[in-house]
Design a protein around this motif. Structure first.
Motif, PDB file in Angstrom:
ATOM      1  N   LYS A 192     -91.390  -8.281  88.796  1.00 43.35           N
ATOM      2  CA  LYS A 192     -90.122  -8.871  89.224  1.00 43.35           C
ATOM      3  C   LYS A 192     -90.401  -9.895  90.310  1.00 43.35           C
ATOM      4  CE  LYS A 192     -87.451  -4.693  88.378  1.00 43.35           C
ATOM      5  NZ  LYS A 192     -86.706  -3.613  89.007  1.00 43.35           N
TER       6      LYS A 192
ATOM      7  N   PRO B 238     -84.888  -9.999  89.753  1.00 41.77           N
ATOM      8  CA  PRO B 238     -84.760  -9.998  88.294  1.00 41.77           C
ATOM      9  C   PRO B 238     -86.101  -9.753  87.608  1.00 41.77           C
ATOM     10  CG  PRO B 238     -84.476 -12.228  89.158  1.00 41.77           C
ATOM     11  CD  PRO B 238     -84.683 -11.318  90.337  1.00 41.77           C
TER      12      PRO B 238
ATOM     13  N   SER C  98     -89.727 -11.512  82.051  1.00 47.13           N
ATOM     14  CA  SER C  98     -90.033 -11.049  80.697  1.00 47.13           C
ATOM     15  C   SER C  98     -91.124 -11.870  80.024  1.00 47.13           C
ATOM     16  CB  SER C  98     -88.781 -11.080  79.823  1.00 47.13           C
ATOM     17  OG  SER C  98     -88.299 -12.404  79.711  1.00 47.13           O
TER      18      SER C  98
ATOM     19  N   SER D 287     -86.823 -14.929  82.957  1.00 50.47           N
ATOM     20  CA  SER D 287     -86.257 -13.604  83.203  1.00 50.47           C
ATOM     21  C   SER D 287     -85.520 -13.127  81.959  1.00 50.47           C
ATOM     22  CB  SER D 287     -85.301 -13.639  84.388  1.00 50.47           C
ATOM     23  OG  SER D 287     -84.067 -14.203  83.996  1.00 50.47           O
ATOM     24  N   LEU D 288     -85.193 -11.838  81.937  1.00 45.59           N
ATOM     25  CA  LEU D 288     -84.471 -11.268  80.806  1.00 45.59           C
ATOM     26  C   LEU D 288     -83.115 -11.933  80.641  1.00 45.59           C
ATOM     27  CD1 LEU D 288     -85.349  -7.499  81.260  1.00 45.59           C
ATOM     28  CD2 LEU D 288     -86.093  -8.998  79.420  1.00 45.59           C
ATOM     29  N   ALA D 289     -82.560 -12.436  81.741  1.00 46.18           N
ATOM     30  CA  ALA D 289     -81.258 -13.111  81.694  1.00 46.18           C
ATOM     31  C   ALA D 289     -81.378 -14.524  81.119  1.00 46.18           C
ATOM     32  CB  ALA D 289     -80.660 -13.171  83.097  1.00 46.18           C
TER      33      ALA D 289
ATOM     34  N   ILE E  15     -83.092 -17.006  82.498  1.00 42.39           N
ATOM     35  CA  ILE E  15     -83.321 -18.006  83.547  1.00 42.39           C
ATOM     36  C   ILE E  15     -84.811 -18.278  83.646  1.00 42.39           C
ATOM     37  CG2 ILE E  15     -83.104 -18.473  86.023  1.00 42.39           C
ATOM     38  CD1 ILE E  15     -80.757 -16.276  85.841  1.00 42.39           C
TER      39      ILE E  15
END
Length: 136
Positions: A92, A100, A103, A119-121, A123
């Motif tokens: 992270k 966050p 990934s 990131s998983l989101a 971004i």
């Protein structure tokens, strides 16, 4: 665990760290990307690219050049490929007050001197590759 089948496993900090660094080198990733401490085991399955790292405890590392804290869980897993790590778990990066999960990590190919953290989101943050050189 089936993911680990046929894997090369190195036990202990020195052997594990050596293997992790040689994998980063082989796949064209910056050598300081995984600042590990007290490694228990590092494993790699060449046929799938699956890599796992177990260390005694979570590690937080401050990358000075980009003023970022990155947190590495006691267990880190992912799939290593040329210039990238996919389906990464256990890493992270601190953004303001949030951590966050990262990934995917990708280094530009052909090289531009940039590395991207997704990131998983969804971004993506981009930094200079040299910020993750060994010893940073």
């Amino acid at each position: 665990m089936a993911d680990k089948e046929g894997g090369i496993v190195k036990k202990g900090h020195d052997e594990g760290l050596k293997m992790a660094v040689s994998l980063l080198e082989e796949f064209g990733l910056p050598l300081g990307l995984l600042p590990l401490a007290d490694v228990i085991e590092v494993g790699f399955v060449r046929s799938t690219g699956y890599m796992w790292i177990q260390q005694e405890k979570k590690v937080e590392h401050y990358f000075k050049m980009i003023s970022k804290f990155v947190s590495y869980n006691a267990e880190i897993t992912g799939f290593v490929d040329k210039k990238r790590i996919k389906k990464l778990k256990g890493v992270k990066a601190k953004e303001l007050m949030l951590w966050p999960p990262v990934s995917e990590i990708t280094v530009d190919d052909p090289p531009t001197g940039k590395i991207h953290f997704k990131s998983l989101a969804g971004i993506t943050k981009t930094f200079p590759v040299e910020a993750f050189a060994a010893g940073q």
